[in-house]
Motif scaffolding. Structure first.
Motif, mmCIF file in Angstrom:
data_model
loop_
_atom_site.group_PDB
_atom_site.id
_atom_site.type_symbol
_atom_site.label_atom_id
_atom_site.label_comp_id
_atom_site.label_asym_id
_atom_site.label_seq_id
_atom_site.Cartn_x
_atom_site.Cartn_y
_atom_site.Cartn_z
ATOM 1 N N ILE A 185 39.443 59.316 39.818
ATOM 2 C CA ILE A 185 38.777 58.677 40.966
ATOM 3 C C ILE A 185 38.584 57.192 40.703
ATOM 4 O O ILE A 185 38.860 56.353 41.566
ATOM 5 N N ILE A 186 38.123 56.849 39.511
ATOM 6 C CA ILE A 186 37.918 55.447 39.161
ATOM 7 C C ILE A 186 39.248 54.689 39.151
ATOM 8 O O ILE A 186 39.350 53.558 39.650
ATOM 9 N N SER A 187 40.273 55.322 38.608
ATOM 10 C CA SER A 187 41.589 54.689 38.567
ATOM 11 C C SER A 187 42.123 54.443 39.974
ATOM 12 O O SER A 187 42.606 53.348 40.289
ATOM 13 N N GLY A 188 42.033 55.451 40.839
ATOM 14 C CA GLY A 188 42.511 55.299 42.209
ATOM 15 C C GLY A 188 41.719 54.254 42.972
ATOM 16 O O GLY A 188 42.285 53.447 43.722
ATOM 17 N N GLY A 189 40.384 54.249 42.791
ATOM 18 C CA GLY A 189 39.557 53.246 43.445
ATOM 19 C C GLY A 189 39.877 51.839 42.980
ATOM 20 O O GLY A 189 39.914 50.895 43.778
ATOM 21 N N GLY A 190 40.118 51.682 41.675
ATOM 22 C CA GLY A 190 40.477 50.366 41.148
ATOM 23 C C GLY A 190 41.811 49.874 41.668
ATOM 24 O O GLY A 190 41.968 48.693 41.998
ATOM 25 N N LEU A 191 42.780 50.785 41.767
ATOM 26 C CA LEU A 191 44.079 50.407 42.315
ATOM 27 C C LEU A 191 43.966 50.027 43.792
ATOM 28 O O LEU A 191 44.630 49.094 44.258
ATOM 29 N N ALA A 192 43.128 50.763 44.517
ATOM 30 C CA ALA A 192 42.911 50.431 45.930
ATOM 31 C C ALA A 192 42.287 49.040 46.066
ATOM 32 O O ALA A 192 42.671 48.255 46.943
ATOM 33 N N SER A 237 46.165 31.600 44.783
ATOM 34 C CA SER A 237 46.969 32.770 44.414
ATOM 35 C C SER A 237 46.713 33.176 42.968
ATOM 36 O O SER A 237 46.613 34.367 42.650
ATOM 37 N N VAL A 238 46.610 32.185 42.090
ATOM 38 C CA VAL A 238 46.316 32.479 40.682
ATOM 39 C C VAL A 238 44.925 33.090 40.547
ATOM 40 O O VAL A 238 44.714 34.000 39.732
ATOM 41 N N ALA A 239 43.960 32.620 41.343
ATOM 42 C CA ALA A 239 42.618 33.208 41.307
ATOM 43 C C ALA A 239 42.672 34.690 41.691
ATOM 44 O O ALA A 239 42.040 35.535 41.045
ATOM 45 N N LEU A 240 43.443 35.009 42.730
ATOM 46 C CA LEU A 240 43.618 36.413 43.115
ATOM 47 C C LEU A 240 44.306 37.199 42.007
ATOM 48 O O LEU A 240 43.953 38.353 41.731
ATOM 49 N N LEU A 241 45.287 36.564 41.385
ATOM 50 C CA LEU A 241 46.014 37.214 40.293
ATOM 51 C C LEU A 241 45.080 37.546 39.137
ATOM 52 O O LEU A 241 45.149 38.640 38.566
ATOM 53 N N VAL A 242 44.207 36.627 38.797
ATOM 54 C CA VAL A 242 43.255 36.846 37.692
ATOM 55 C C VAL A 242 42.317 38.008 38.029
ATOM 56 O O VAL A 242 42.044 38.867 37.178
ATOM 57 N N ILE A 243 41.813 38.041 39.255
ATOM 58 C CA ILE A 243 40.910 39.132 39.661
ATOM 59 C C ILE A 243 41.627 40.478 39.578
ATOM 60 O O ILE A 243 41.097 41.441 39.008
ATOM 61 N N SER A 244 42.834 40.542 40.133
ATOM 62 C CA SER A 244 43.583 41.798 40.113
ATOM 63 C C SER A 244 43.929 42.224 38.696
ATOM 64 O O SER A 244 43.803 43.405 38.335
ATOM 65 N N LEU A 249 43.350 45.631 33.963
ATOM 66 C CA LEU A 249 43.129 45.689 32.513
ATOM 67 C C LEU A 249 41.958 46.608 32.192
ATOM 68 O O LEU A 249 42.043 47.428 31.259
ATOM 69 N N VAL A 250 40.880 46.501 32.951
ATOM 70 C CA VAL A 250 39.729 47.386 32.736
ATOM 71 C C VAL A 250 40.137 48.840 32.961
ATOM 72 O O VAL A 250 39.746 49.732 32.190
ATOM 73 N N LEU A 251 40.924 49.094 33.988
ATOM 74 C CA LEU A 251 41.395 50.462 34.255
ATOM 75 C C LEU A 251 42.254 50.974 33.103
ATOM 76 O O LEU A 251 42.149 52.141 32.713
ATOM 77 N N ARG A 252 43.104 50.100 32.562
ATOM 78 C CA ARG A 252 43.970 50.500 31.452
ATOM 79 C C ARG A 252 43.141 50.842 30.216
ATOM 80 O O ARG A 252 43.391 51.859 29.541
ATOM 81 N N LEU A 253 42.162 50.007 29.903
ATOM 82 C CA LEU A 253 41.297 50.261 28.754
ATOM 83 C C LEU A 253 40.489 51.535 28.960
ATOM 84 O O LEU A 253 40.296 52.325 28.021
ATOM 85 N N PHE A 254 40.014 51.747 30.184
ATOM 86 C CA PHE A 254 39.255 52.959 30.496
ATOM 87 C C PHE A 254 40.130 54.190 30.338
ATOM 88 O O PHE A 254 39.688 55.215 29.788
ATOM 89 N N ALA A 255 41.383 54.115 30.803
ATOM 90 C CA ALA A 255 42.295 55.251 30.682
ATOM 91 C C ALA A 255 42.603 55.557 29.225
ATOM 92 O O ALA A 255 42.654 56.723 28.816
ATOM 93 N N ASP A 256 42.805 54.503 28.420
ATOM 94 C CA ASP A 256 43.085 54.715 26.991
ATOM 95 C C ASP A 256 41.883 55.345 26.293
ATOM 96 O O ASP A 256 42.037 56.236 25.453
#
Length: 266
Positions: A185-192, A237-244, A249-256
């Motif tokens: 759920i957290i992963s899907g919400g983060g991707l959304a 655009s870079v600001a949006l890139l950093v946020i995304s 990255l947080v989702l990846r660390l959480f999944a690991d």
């Protein structure tokens, strides 16, 4: 360093090269271009009142969309996995439609349905609820498709055992099912959320693009390009890139971390 695996050094080199050409080089070029006026120019572009207003609207609406998707996406996944009804296969196929449908088409449809001449009497044009509806449409599959396979694999015997001991449905869901589904759920919400951050097509018509109210960051970027300020557009655009990237990255660390806990518990 020794390279192991089934594809070997050639496969790894090909993957890295393709990733560099498709992802890394364009992002590097965008970042370089955003600093065309130096660090001070970059900061001025990102901190300009119009840019800040657009970023605030974008983040606020994207958070709401992520929360809505977490609730409704989990519910839809539950219905598709646990219930049988006529047309279930069609509904299941429709979930992926936002991935295939051009998002500008969604904006046209939503404008016709909820615009000034709404046939259903719901007028959302140029409002933040219109942005939420549009973004909820294009991001719907993320939570549903993240939760579905996990829900299919949930051990039903544990639920039945809890029910036989007197636990009600809410207790079973909260104590047994939800902890299992939480990572997906957290992963899907983060991707959304990450998808909504950069969306343009689905909001360009129904949102209206009113500064301080409904102008998304992607619309602000388009506006900067139209007035011949490409460096400002690149900076936002870079600001949006950093946020995304931070969210992913947080989702990846959480999944690991979740994967390591599962391995330790076995």
């Amino acid at each position: 360093m020794r390279v192991t695996g089934s594809v070997g050094p050639l496969g790894i080199a090909t993957s890295v090269l393709w990733l560099s050409v498709i992802v890394l080089l364009p992002l590097a070029a965008l970042t370089y271009h955003s600093f065309g006026n130096g660090w001070s120019g970059f900061w001025d572009a990102v901190s300009a009142p119009g840019a800040l207003d657009a970023l605030k609207v974008t983040v606020f609406v994207s958070v709401i969309v992520a929360v809505v998707n977490v609730v409704m996406g989990t519910l839809i996944a539950w219905v598709l996995v646990r219930d049988d009804f006529p047309g279930k296969g069609i509904v299941n196929a429709l979930i992926d439609l936002p991935f295939a449908l051009p998002t500008i088409v969604a904006s046209i449809v939503l404008l016709a349905l909820y615009g000034p001449d709404s046939p259903v009497g719901v007028h959302l044009y140029a409002t933040q609820p219109a942005l939420v509806v549009a973004l909820a449409f294009v991001t719907l599959p993320f939570v549903v498709r993240s939760v579905q396979p996990v829900l299919i694999e949930v051990d039903r015997d544990v639920e039945q055992a809890a029910a036989s001991l007197g636990a009600d449905n809410w207790t079973i869901f909260r104590r047994i099912i939800l902890p299992t589904l939480a990572p997906s759920i957290i992963s899907g919400g983060g991707l959304a959320f990450a998808r909504a951050i950069g969306e343009y097509g689905s909001v360009v018509l129904i949102g209206g693009g009113i500064p301080k109210r409904t102008q998304m960051a992607s619309q602000y970027i388009q506006q900067q390009i139209e007035v011949d300020r490409p460096v400002n557009a690149a900076a936002v655009s870079v600001a949006l890139l950093v946020i995304s990237f931070a969210v992913l990255l947080v989702l990846r660390l959480f999944a690991d971390r979740t994967a390591r806990k599962e391995q330790e518990s076995r």
